[in-house]
Design a protein around this motif. Sequence first.
Motif, PDB file in Angstrom:
ATOM      1  N   LYS A  29     -13.259  38.802  35.894  1.00 23.61           N
ATOM      2  CA  LYS A  29     -14.670  38.987  36.260  1.00 23.61           C
ATOM      3  C   LYS A  29     -14.911  38.581  37.722  1.00 23.61           C
ATOM      4  O   LYS A  29     -15.518  39.325  38.494  1.00 23.61           O
ATOM      5  N   LEU A  30     -14.390  37.407  38.089  1.00 25.63           N
ATOM      6  CA  LEU A  30     -14.606  36.921  39.452  1.00 25.63           C
ATOM      7  C   LEU A  30     -13.894  37.796  40.486  1.00 25.63           C
ATOM      8  O   LEU A  30     -14.322  37.889  41.635  1.00 25.63           O
ATOM      9  N   ALA A  31     -12.795  38.432  40.077  1.00 23.43           N
ATOM     10  CA  ALA A  31     -12.058  39.306  41.008  1.00 23.43           C
ATOM     11  C   ALA A  31     -12.595  40.741  40.969  1.00 23.43           C
ATOM     12  O   ALA A  31     -12.043  41.616  41.648  1.00 23.43           O
ATOM     13  N   HIS A  32     -13.631  40.970  40.163  1.00 21.97           N
ATOM     14  CA  HIS A  32     -14.258  42.306  40.042  1.00 21.97           C
ATOM     15  C   HIS A  32     -13.262  43.356  39.546  1.00 21.97           C
ATOM     16  O   HIS A  32     -13.220  44.478  40.040  1.00 21.97           O
ATOM     17  N   ILE A  33     -12.444  42.955  38.564  1.00 19.23           N
ATOM     18  CA  ILE A  33     -11.481  43.893  37.970  1.00 19.23           C
ATOM     19  C   ILE A  33     -11.819  44.023  36.477  1.00 19.23           C
ATOM     20  O   ILE A  33     -11.894  43.008  35.774  1.00 19.23           O
ATOM     21  N   PRO A  34     -12.051  45.242  35.984  1.00 18.10           N
ATOM     22  CA  PRO A  34     -12.428  45.398  34.570  1.00 18.10           C
ATOM     23  C   PRO A  34     -11.279  45.036  33.629  1.00 18.10           C
ATOM     24  O   PRO A  34     -10.104  45.207  33.977  1.00 18.10           O
ATOM     25  N   MET A  35     -11.624  44.534  32.429  1.00 11.72           N
ATOM     26  CA  MET A  35     -10.591  44.075  31.490  1.00 11.72           C
ATOM     27  C   MET A  35      -9.682  45.215  31.012  1.00 11.72           C
ATOM     28  O   MET A  35      -8.572  44.962  30.561  1.00 11.72           O
ATOM     29  N   ASP A  36     -10.136  46.468  31.104  1.00 12.07           N
ATOM     30  CA  ASP A  36      -9.227  47.551  30.669  1.00 12.07           C
ATOM     31  C   ASP A  36      -8.077  47.761  31.662  1.00 12.07           C
ATOM     32  O   ASP A  36      -7.134  48.500  31.388  1.00 12.07           O
ATOM     33  N   LYS A  37      -8.146  47.047  32.810  1.00 11.73           N
ATOM     34  CA  LYS A  37      -7.020  47.081  33.751  1.00 11.73           C
ATOM     35  C   LYS A  37      -6.152  45.829  33.626  1.00 11.73           C
ATOM     36  O   LYS A  37      -5.341  45.538  34.500  1.00 11.73           O
ATOM     37  N   VAL A  38      -6.363  45.042  32.577  1.00  8.18           N
ATOM     38  CA  VAL A  38      -5.607  43.790  32.412  1.00  8.18           C
ATOM     39  C   VAL A  38      -4.671  43.933  31.216  1.00  8.18           C
ATOM     40  O   VAL A  38      -5.114  44.331  30.127  1.00  8.18           O
ATOM     41  N   PHE A  39      -3.394  43.619  31.405  1.00  5.49           N
ATOM     42  CA  PHE A  39      -2.421  43.736  30.309  1.00  5.49           C
ATOM     43  C   PHE A  39      -2.275  42.385  29.612  1.00  5.49           C
ATOM     44  O   PHE A  39      -2.017  41.364  30.250  1.00  5.49           O
ATOM     45  N   LEU A  40      -2.406  42.391  28.284  1.00  4.39           N
ATOM     46  CA  LEU A  40      -2.467  41.142  27.522  1.00  4.39           C
ATOM     47  C   LEU A  40      -1.310  40.998  26.530  1.00  4.39           C
ATOM     48  O   LEU A  40      -0.962  41.952  25.826  1.00  4.39           O
ATOM     49  N   THR A  41      -0.765  39.777  26.472  1.00  3.40           N
ATOM     50  CA  THR A  41       0.227  39.447  25.436  1.00  3.40           C
ATOM     51  C   THR A  41      -0.140  38.137  24.740  1.00  3.40           C
ATOM     52  O   THR A  41       0.569  37.698  23.843  1.00  3.40           O
ATOM     53  N   VAL A  42      -1.220  37.506  25.211  1.00  7.25           N
ATOM     54  CA  VAL A  42      -1.547  36.142  24.774  1.00  7.25           C
ATOM     55  C   VAL A  42      -1.697  36.049  23.256  1.00  7.25           C
ATOM     56  O   VAL A  42      -1.325  35.048  22.637  1.00  7.25           O
ATOM     57  N   GLU A  43      -2.196  37.102  22.626  1.00 12.78           N
ATOM     58  CA  GLU A  43      -2.424  37.093  21.188  1.00 12.78           C
ATOM     59  C   GLU A  43      -1.103  36.937  20.422  1.00 12.78           C
ATOM     60  O   GLU A  43      -1.024  36.206  19.446  1.00 12.78           O
ATOM     61  N   ARG A  44      -0.052  37.625  20.905  1.00 17.13           N
ATOM     62  CA  ARG A  44       1.222  37.658  20.166  1.00 17.13           C
ATOM     63  C   ARG A  44       2.218  36.580  20.589  1.00 17.13           C
ATOM     64  O   ARG A  44       3.070  36.169  19.815  1.00 17.13           O
ATOM     65  N   TYR A  45       2.155  36.157  21.872  1.00 19.01           N
ATOM     66  CA  TYR A  45       3.194  35.250  22.363  1.00 19.01           C
ATOM     67  C   TYR A  45       2.672  33.896  22.844  1.00 19.01           C
ATOM     68  O   TYR A  45       3.457  33.042  23.227  1.00 19.01           O
ATOM     69  N   ALA A  46       1.321  33.710  22.900  1.00 17.65           N
ATOM     70  CA  ALA A  46       0.726  32.490  23.460  1.00 17.65           C
ATOM     71  C   ALA A  46       1.212  32.282  24.894  1.00 17.65           C
ATOM     72  O   ALA A  46       1.549  33.246  25.585  1.00 17.65           O
ATOM     73  N   ASN A  47       1.268  31.019  25.340  1.00 14.51           N
ATOM     74  CA  ASN A  47       1.661  30.717  26.720  1.00 14.51           C
ATOM     75  C   ASN A  47       3.156  30.388  26.750  1.00 14.51           C
ATOM     76  O   ASN A  47       3.567  29.353  26.231  1.00 14.51           O
TER      77      ASN A  47
END
Length: 376
Positions: A261-279
């Motif tokens: 949000k602060l970088a003005h980049i929409p979440m559909d441009k963000v690739f996520l793995t946090v749900e499956r692999y955590a940190n």
Amino acid sequence: MPYAAITGWGKCMPPAVLTNADIATFLDTSDEWIVTRTGMRERRISHVPATDLAAVAGARALACAGLDPADLDLIVYGSCSYDEQVPNSASGVQVLLGAANAGAMDINTACTSFLYGLSSASALVRTGVVRNALVLGVELISPYMDWSNRNVAVLFGDGAAAVVLQASGREEGVLAEHLGCHADARQVLRIRGMGCSYANRGVLYGHTQWDFDGQEIFRRAVKGMTQATARALAKGNIDAGAIDLVIPHQANMRIIESVAKLAHIPMDKVFLTVERYANMSAATVPVALVEALEAGRVRPGALLLTPAFGAGLTLCSHVIRWGERVTPLGTSTAALPPCTRSALEMVNDYRALAARRAESEPGLRAPRFAESGPLA
Ligand SMILES: CC(C)(COP(=O)(O)OP(=O)(O)OC[C@H]1O[C@@H](n2cnc3c(N)ncnc32)[C@H](O)[C@@H]1OP(=O)(O)O)[C@@H](O)C(=O)NCCC(=O)NCCS
């Protein structure tokens, strides 16, 4: 000056899955709490040493690049969880890969280790010191996790991934980056029990106690990743709107959303793995990069952004130009040995060992771990 193109990529995820429900069998927590506060549902627990994960990831990355291990000039091993302190882990990977002509070094900046390693190796390629480099992000957190502490035990997982860098005349690889460190807040994340300060003081290696101020780390992470991103984009004279895909460090879904949000980049441009692999600390960004490629989310010539932070508190953001090739040149037959135990069984073993240690060393922890620092 040549560029340092990323020509190979590979990951190695241990197969055993530890779910939130598994953790709730031994800690006062719940799937609902973990999902709403972090976005995490499960993480992996390794049945093999970290260098084994690293070697499989490395072999896959080399096959992807079509590069013979003997042609590697450098191995950079980014991690904060070494199998051994001496000899270093990169040398262990050199042996397992048969990369006899490669220099081998470890880099520890905690969760940002892969990205600091990427900067270091890219600079060595660009200045002609080496031509072909393997950069690894590897983490084996489960053996030294304090499984009695719900503040940290739910947040982390094991994993490994690697990229191959090769000198290239085309404008590819890291175009701009910012590296930084909020060292004034380094005390908010400290693992007591790992390191020479504890040697010969009656503390068993890996007998850990985590100092962890989650809320302060959260605030610093959002600020640090956002600042680093602004600086990297400014250095490269690149507008945030030109970024095709963000592959961030994944310590908490809410941190990622705030930074985007602060970088003005929409979440559909963000690739996520946090749900499956955590940190997975240093392994997080490279594993996500490999999965983004596998999912067809990286198009030829794409501009990628990889904001991250870790203990220290180190922070960074890299702008990376992808090349024309988004598919592997070859595949490797390297694989882990079969895993015969469940993740919960392995974690329960660590818990039983910790309980036995605590019984045989009553009162060991408290007097050795003072608030002011490891030597107090
Ligand atoms: C750790 C983190 C998820 C905590 O989320 P939060 O919304 O800040 O939660 P709080 O710290 O306010 O804790 C709220 C309550 O939940 C409790 N809690 C903490 N962990 C819990 C868990 N696993 N299950 C259930 N309750 C938990 C706390 O004890 C606290 O209870 P209290 O209000 O009775 O004191 C969040 O701060 C975070 O993601 N921080 C940064 C992540 C990080 O540091 N990663 C490692 C570095 S890369």
